[in-house]
Design an enzyme around this catalytic site. Structure first.
Site, PDB file in Angstrom:
ATOM      1  N   ASN A  49     -26.189  65.554  89.854  1.00 32.23           N
ATOM      2  CA  ASN A  49     -26.677  64.513  88.860  1.00 32.23           C
ATOM      3  C   ASN A  49     -25.462  63.217  88.966  1.00 32.23           C
ATOM      4  OD1 ASN A  49     -27.422  63.063  86.872  1.00 32.23           O
ATOM      5  ND2 ASN A  49     -26.443  64.330  85.299  1.00 32.23           N
ATOM      6  N   PRO A  50     -26.046  61.894  89.822  1.00 34.14           N
ATOM      7  CA  PRO A  50     -25.092  61.054  89.804  1.00 34.14           C
ATOM      8  C   PRO A  50     -24.618  60.268  88.659  1.00 34.14           C
ATOM      9  CG  PRO A  50     -27.138  60.420  90.691  1.00 34.14           C
ATOM     10  CD  PRO A  50     -27.433  61.875  90.264  1.00 34.14           C
ATOM     11  N   THR A  52     -30.302  63.957  92.144  1.00 34.73           N
ATOM     12  CA  THR A  52     -31.348  63.798  91.462  1.00 34.73           C
ATOM     13  C   THR A  52     -31.646  62.390  90.867  1.00 34.73           C
ATOM     14  OG1 THR A  52     -29.958  64.300  89.427  1.00 34.73           O
ATOM     15  CG2 THR A  52     -30.899  66.325  90.457  1.00 34.73           C
ATOM     16  N   ASP A 112     -22.851  70.524  82.250  1.00 32.78           N
ATOM     17  CA  ASP A 112     -23.816  71.736  81.732  1.00 32.78           C
ATOM     18  C   ASP A 112     -25.291  71.470  81.590  1.00 32.78           C
ATOM     19  OD1 ASP A 112     -21.630  73.481  81.036  1.00 32.78           O
ATOM     20  OD2 ASP A 112     -21.047  72.286  79.153  1.00 32.78           O
TER      21      ASP A 112
END
Length: 354
Positions: free
Chosen positions: A49-50, A83, A110
């Site tokens: 997740n950048p 993503t 998370d």
């Protein structure tokens, strides 16, 4: 005239050579094509997740990737997936498992882990590889780089992602429990860390609006949640037994693991390898109770505090005494919906690098 069917995206896997150049695929995977012989080395898909932690996750990942290749390139085919938005990690995880990946590793906080875990399932059942046989399973891994890595805290992991890579290289895995929750539509949703109800869930909902402030988002979320908050009577059914009423509930937390909310040890005896969930109920708390007892909530010593109870369950159903449809429910820090909700556990259903 019917529209043409959209082809199912597939993973494009990397060559063993560390000198090859990567090309992005249509579904966000960055990698190179491989021969059939290289594919048998095993495919490790890293779901990144950048935008996590205000973009820090993407920057840290770029810095970490050369070390990752040095440590793992001779053991497996490394496939990187960046993503592009909500739920993309769910979709790409399912495709990776169907394509026979040996591991899917969540890179982020998370929220990213939550999506990857949900990608291990489809319509309530585990996703399976299409052509690897019934004995093949895909392992779950985590490289915590996000705003809140509460799940990693349960294991006492350091903040050094290189330590996490070392664990993946060692290849030691344990059977991890996964929590299941079902709302009124009975469609299953999965969680790996903590699900919660009422005040804490409302605070998490508002905290998501302040992610740009890092861990301070939890403080801002709590302040907004307290505004107009009222403790509520709820009905619970434990392990399929009889319904009973719990009065003046402030928050009800269901822990597969121990921590939530940026380091609060809310379900301190939870064990994600035990086959049980820990349920902690806070009753009749006022705003000043949180100020006075906050250190105990963070330290995990609150189970002896007046108004706090804890039980271990395989399942618990929670509903309102008087239906209003406005009691928040969340899981792993992600908004799920509102009561009623049933929670249960799938013991040892996923192999986890630990």
């Amino acid at each position: 005239m019917a529209a043409p069917a959209t082809p199912r995206p597939s993973l494009i896997l990397p060559r063993a050579s560390s000198h090859s150049h990567s090309q992005p695929s249509a579904d966000g995977l960055t990698s190179d094509r491989v021969t059939a012989s290289n594919r048998r080395r095993g495919d490790f898909v890293f779901v990144v997740n950048p935008s996590g932690a205000n973009g820090r996750t993407g920057k840290q990942w770029k810095q970490l990737l050369p070390h990752l290749r040095t440590r793992l390139a001779d053991q497996c085919n490394i496939c990187e997936c960046i993503t592009s938005g909500p739920s993309h990690a769910i979709d790409v995880t399912r495709e990776a498992i169907k394509d026979g990946a040996d591991a899917v590793i969540a890179v982020g906080g998370d929220g990213t882990l939550h999506e990857v875990v949900n990608g291990f399932f489809w319509k309530g059942s585990p996703v399976r590889a299409l052509d690897r046989g019934p004995d093949h399973s895909t392992a779950l891994g985590l490289i915590p780089l996000g705003t809140g890595s509460d799940f990693a805290r349960t294991f006492g992991w350091t903040n050094d992602p290189c330590d996490t890579i070392d664990r993946i290289v060692r290849g030691v895995k344990s059977k991890l429990d996964i929590g299941v929750m079902e709302g009124p539509n009975r469609e299953p949703h999965f969680f790996v860390n903590v699900a919660d109800i009422h005040l804490s869930a409302k605070a998490g909902y508002f905290a998501s609006m302040y992610k740009r402030f890092g861990n301070l988002c939890y403080v801002f979320g709590a302040l907004r949640a307290f505004w107009g908050h009222n403790n509520r009577d709820m009905r619970i059914k434990v392990n399929g037994g009889e319904w009973r009423t719990v009065h003046k509930v402030t928050a009800l937390c269901i822990g597969n693991a121990k921590y939530f909310g940026g380091g609060m040890k809310i379900t301190p005896t939870a064990d994600p390898f035990s086959g049980n969930l820990e349920v902690v109920i806070l009753k009749d708390f006022k705003w000043y109770d949180f100020l006075l007892k906050l250190h105990r909530l963070y330290g995990g010593t609150h189970l002896s505090v007046n108004g706090v109870s804890s039980i271990r369950v395989q399942s618990i159903e929670v509903a309102e005494v008087t239906d209003s449809g406005d009691i928040f429910v969340q899981s792993d820090g992600e908004h799920f919906g509102f009561l009623p909700t049933k929670f249960s556990v799938l013991p040892g259903v996923v192999d986890f690098f630990c």
